[in-house]
Design a protein around this motif. Sequence first.
Motif, PDB file in Angstrom:
ATOM      1  N   THR A  41      65.381  45.938  33.882  1.00  0.00           N
ATOM      2  CA  THR A  41      65.293  44.875  32.876  1.00  0.00           C
ATOM      3  C   THR A  41      65.943  45.314  31.575  1.00  0.00           C
ATOM      4  O   THR A  41      66.715  44.567  30.956  1.00  0.00           O
ATOM      5  CB  THR A  41      63.828  44.489  32.632  1.00  0.00           C
ATOM      6  OG1 THR A  41      63.261  43.977  33.838  1.00  0.00           O
ATOM      7  CG2 THR A  41      63.708  43.431  31.538  1.00  0.00           C
ATOM      8  N   TYR A  42      65.679  46.546  31.144  1.00  0.00           N
ATOM      9  CA  TYR A  42      66.235  47.029  29.878  1.00  0.00           C
ATOM     10  C   TYR A  42      67.750  47.159  29.945  1.00  0.00           C
ATOM     11  O   TYR A  42      68.469  46.767  29.012  1.00  0.00           O
ATOM     12  CB  TYR A  42      65.615  48.375  29.511  1.00  0.00           C
ATOM     13  CG  TYR A  42      66.038  48.887  28.145  1.00  0.00           C
ATOM     14  CD1 TYR A  42      65.348  48.523  26.995  1.00  0.00           C
ATOM     15  CD2 TYR A  42      67.141  49.717  28.010  1.00  0.00           C
ATOM     16  CE1 TYR A  42      65.743  48.970  25.745  1.00  0.00           C
ATOM     17  CE2 TYR A  42      67.551  50.173  26.769  1.00  0.00           C
ATOM     18  CZ  TYR A  42      66.841  49.801  25.635  1.00  0.00           C
ATOM     19  OH  TYR A  42      67.259  50.242  24.402  1.00  0.00           O
ATOM     20  N   TYR A  43      68.267  47.700  31.034  1.00  0.00           N
ATOM     21  CA  TYR A  43      69.702  47.979  31.130  1.00  0.00           C
ATOM     22  C   TYR A  43      70.513  46.850  31.768  1.00  0.00           C
ATOM     23  O   TYR A  43      71.739  46.919  31.796  1.00  0.00           O
ATOM     24  CB  TYR A  43      69.931  49.273  31.911  1.00  0.00           C
ATOM     25  CG  TYR A  43      69.588  50.496  31.091  1.00  0.00           C
ATOM     26  CD1 TYR A  43      70.490  51.022  30.170  1.00  0.00           C
ATOM     27  CD2 TYR A  43      68.346  51.107  31.208  1.00  0.00           C
ATOM     28  CE1 TYR A  43      70.175  52.124  29.394  1.00  0.00           C
ATOM     29  CE2 TYR A  43      68.018  52.220  30.439  1.00  0.00           C
ATOM     30  CZ  TYR A  43      68.937  52.721  29.537  1.00  0.00           C
ATOM     31  OH  TYR A  43      68.608  53.812  28.760  1.00  0.00           O
ATOM     32  N   GLY A  44      69.841  45.834  32.281  1.00  0.00           N
ATOM     33  CA  GLY A  44      70.563  44.756  32.940  1.00  0.00           C
ATOM     34  C   GLY A  44      70.852  45.042  34.395  1.00  0.00           C
ATOM     35  O   GLY A  44      71.314  44.160  35.132  1.00  0.00           O
ATOM     36  N   GLU A 123      61.503  54.038  27.055  1.00  0.00           N
ATOM     37  CA  GLU A 123      60.459  53.804  28.068  1.00  0.00           C
ATOM     38  C   GLU A 123      59.466  52.703  27.693  1.00  0.00           C
ATOM     39  O   GLU A 123      59.264  51.757  28.468  1.00  0.00           O
ATOM     40  CB  GLU A 123      59.751  55.127  28.390  1.00  0.00           C
ATOM     41  CG  GLU A 123      58.462  54.981  29.168  1.00  0.00           C
ATOM     42  CD  GLU A 123      57.238  54.944  28.271  1.00  0.00           C
ATOM     43  OE1 GLU A 123      56.384  54.050  28.452  1.00  0.00           O
ATOM     44  OE2 GLU A 123      57.137  55.811  27.396  1.00  0.00           O
ATOM     45  N   PRO A 124      58.822  52.751  26.510  1.00  0.00           N
ATOM     46  CA  PRO A 124      57.856  51.679  26.221  1.00  0.00           C
ATOM     47  C   PRO A 124      58.524  50.327  26.000  1.00  0.00           C
ATOM     48  O   PRO A 124      57.952  49.290  26.366  1.00  0.00           O
ATOM     49  CB  PRO A 124      57.146  52.170  24.956  1.00  0.00           C
ATOM     50  CG  PRO A 124      58.104  53.115  24.318  1.00  0.00           C
ATOM     51  CD  PRO A 124      58.832  53.762  25.452  1.00  0.00           C
ATOM     52  N   ILE A 125      59.732  50.317  25.438  1.00  0.00           N
ATOM     53  CA  ILE A 125      60.420  49.043  25.230  1.00  0.00           C
ATOM     54  C   ILE A 125      60.749  48.403  26.568  1.00  0.00           C
ATOM     55  O   ILE A 125      60.579  47.193  26.758  1.00  0.00           O
ATOM     56  CB  ILE A 125      61.704  49.247  24.391  1.00  0.00           C
ATOM     57  CG1 ILE A 125      61.348  49.784  23.001  1.00  0.00           C
ATOM     58  CG2 ILE A 125      62.489  47.944  24.273  1.00  0.00           C
ATOM     59  CD1 ILE A 125      62.543  50.153  22.158  1.00  0.00           C
ATOM     60  N   ALA A 126      61.198  49.209  27.512  1.00  0.00           N
ATOM     61  CA  ALA A 126      61.494  48.691  28.851  1.00  0.00           C
ATOM     62  C   ALA A 126      60.249  48.103  29.488  1.00  0.00           C
ATOM     63  O   ALA A 126      60.287  47.031  30.113  1.00  0.00           O
ATOM     64  CB  ALA A 126      62.073  49.806  29.719  1.00  0.00           C
ATOM     65  N   ARG A 127      59.131  48.782  29.330  1.00  0.00           N
ATOM     66  CA  ARG A 127      57.882  48.290  29.923  1.00  0.00           C
ATOM     67  C   ARG A 127      57.401  47.016  29.230  1.00  0.00           C
ATOM     68  O   ARG A 127      56.851  46.118  29.881  1.00  0.00           O
ATOM     69  CB  ARG A 127      56.819  49.382  29.861  1.00  0.00           C
ATOM     70  CG  ARG A 127      57.128  50.552  30.805  1.00  0.00           C
ATOM     71  CD  ARG A 127      56.222  51.728  30.548  1.00  0.00           C
ATOM     72  NE  ARG A 127      54.830  51.395  30.811  1.00  0.00           N
ATOM     73  CZ  ARG A 127      53.798  51.966  30.208  1.00  0.00           C
ATOM     74  NH1 ARG A 127      53.987  52.900  29.278  1.00  0.00           N
ATOM     75  NH2 ARG A 127      52.564  51.612  30.518  1.00  0.00           N
ATOM     76  N   ILE A 128      57.610  46.916  27.932  1.00  0.00           N
ATOM     77  CA  ILE A 128      57.250  45.677  27.223  1.00  0.00           C
ATOM     78  C   ILE A 128      58.111  44.521  27.710  1.00  0.00           C
ATOM     79  O   ILE A 128      57.615  43.427  28.002  1.00  0.00           O
ATOM     80  CB  ILE A 128      57.411  45.863  25.699  1.00  0.00           C
ATOM     81  CG1 ILE A 128      56.356  46.835  25.167  1.00  0.00           C
ATOM     82  CG2 ILE A 128      57.317  44.522  24.972  1.00  0.00           C
ATOM     83  CD1 ILE A 128      56.645  47.338  23.768  1.00  0.00           C
ATOM     84  N   MET A 133      53.354  46.233  29.266  1.00  0.00           N
ATOM     85  CA  MET A 133      52.529  46.723  28.173  1.00  0.00           C
ATOM     86  C   MET A 133      52.798  45.864  26.952  1.00  0.00           C
ATOM     87  O   MET A 133      53.716  45.027  26.955  1.00  0.00           O
ATOM     88  CB  MET A 133      52.787  48.210  27.872  1.00  0.00           C
ATOM     89  CG  MET A 133      54.125  48.523  27.243  1.00  0.00           C
ATOM     90  SD  MET A 133      54.322  50.302  26.818  1.00  0.00           S
ATOM     91  CE  MET A 133      53.193  50.465  25.428  1.00  0.00           C
ATOM     92  N   SER A 134      52.008  46.053  25.889  1.00  0.00           N
ATOM     93  CA  SER A 134      52.133  45.208  24.703  1.00  0.00           C
ATOM     94  C   SER A 134      52.927  45.905  23.600  1.00  0.00           C
ATOM     95  O   SER A 134      52.926  47.141  23.494  1.00  0.00           O
ATOM     96  CB  SER A 134      50.753  44.849  24.165  1.00  0.00           C
ATOM     97  OG  SER A 134      50.128  45.991  23.593  1.00  0.00           O
ATOM     98  N   ALA A 277      61.838  42.438  22.084  1.00  0.00           N
ATOM     99  CA  ALA A 277      62.064  41.160  22.761  1.00  0.00           C
ATOM    100  C   ALA A 277      63.029  41.344  23.932  1.00  0.00           C
ATOM    101  O   ALA A 277      63.865  42.248  23.929  1.00  0.00           O
ATOM    102  CB  ALA A 277      62.628  40.140  21.784  1.00  0.00           C
ATOM    103  N   PRO A 278      62.944  40.503  24.960  1.00  0.00           N
ATOM    104  CA  PRO A 278      63.907  40.584  26.060  1.00  0.00           C
ATOM    105  C   PRO A 278      65.332  40.436  25.548  1.00  0.00           C
ATOM    106  O   PRO A 278      65.592  39.694  24.593  1.00  0.00           O
ATOM    107  CB  PRO A 278      63.516  39.405  26.960  1.00  0.00           C
ATOM    108  CG  PRO A 278      62.082  39.145  26.636  1.00  0.00           C
ATOM    109  CD  PRO A 278      61.937  39.458  25.175  1.00  0.00           C
ATOM    110  N   HIS A 279      66.249  41.148  26.145  1.00  0.00           N
ATOM    111  CA  HIS A 279      67.655  41.042  25.768  1.00  0.00           C
ATOM    112  C   HIS A 279      68.140  39.619  26.001  1.00  0.00           C
ATOM    113  O   HIS A 279      67.675  38.928  26.912  1.00  0.00           O
ATOM    114  CB  HIS A 279      68.486  42.034  26.588  1.00  0.00           C
ATOM    115  CG  HIS A 279      69.890  42.210  26.096  1.00  0.00           C
ATOM    116  ND1 HIS A 279      70.926  41.410  26.510  1.00  0.00           N
ATOM    117  CD2 HIS A 279      70.413  43.109  25.212  1.00  0.00           C
ATOM    118  CE1 HIS A 279      72.049  41.804  25.918  1.00  0.00           C
ATOM    119  NE2 HIS A 279      71.757  42.837  25.122  1.00  0.00           N
TER     120      HIS A 279
END
Length: 307
Positions: A41-44, A123-128, A133-134, A277-279
């Motif tokens: 999700t983070y990297y597309g 790591e935490p941004i990807a999980r959010i 996670m919040s 926020a999501p990319h």
Amino acid sequence: MTSTLLIGGSKIDVNIEAGEMNLTHPELLHWVRSAAEAVATYYGRYPVPRVLIRIIPVDGSGVGHGQTFGYDGGLIKIRVGDQAQAAELAGDWMLTHEMVHLSFPSVADEHHWIEEGIAVYVEPIARIQAKQMSAQQMWADLVRDMPKGQPQAGDRGLDHTHSWGRTYWGGALFCFVADVEIRSQTHNQKGLQDALRGILGAGGDITHDWELAKTFKIGDQATDTAVLSDLYSKWKDNPVQVDLASMWKELGIVADGKSVRFVEDAPLAAVRRAITAPHASTPTNSRAVFPSAVFAGRSITGSRSRS
């Protein structure tokens, strides 16, 4: 026995080594899939076409030490306690951290801080972004832990100071400052996520050896800034102290016991929200973009690591 997990177009071979475990095979595969979906999700996309995850049972509970290697397309070794519970896997960050390592090129030993710093920060941004996670939890953790990355007496800059705090949290501090600065310069249209996607898109994964200056230049081209290169020139040989108190205030983050509360009219509150926020390119249902499947029961014969 090895199961193959498909995330989008990437294959993740999951080898659970022999040993008694509390956790079931499906529970372990769900844990691997969740970490992989967060990183994709983070990297597309998932960072490498194929990787082997070796889960090694050890005495105890929880998730233990992990290591990531760049050979054979990518290898992650991670230890899991034989008494670990599914709830512990649900809150785990370590496997996601190790998978983030796959997304950045191997650089010289003196730059190990950027490899670990990216893994700590992303790591935490990807999980959010994967809804695991919040954001409030992440910012509370960063307010607590970011000071560990500040230079101490005798510090000679990130390239020359290899303490635990400067390697992991000094690298994360670099990423955090870069993210805020990129967003400030681009009027919040781009961030560190775009720079890292640009590096990966240019072929910069763990299986390749790159010079750090080249890597940062490619990241800067992806954001139409020179933030990474400029910041590196200032931090590599000098102990730069960051005014974290001012940054938290500008971002609208106020410590509240073990948690934080947000000030939504703070000058950089929109930047804070955009970081997690999501990319813009990620649809609401990321699982539709990264479909997964499991093929179980296939047997197999049995660079420098990152942790």
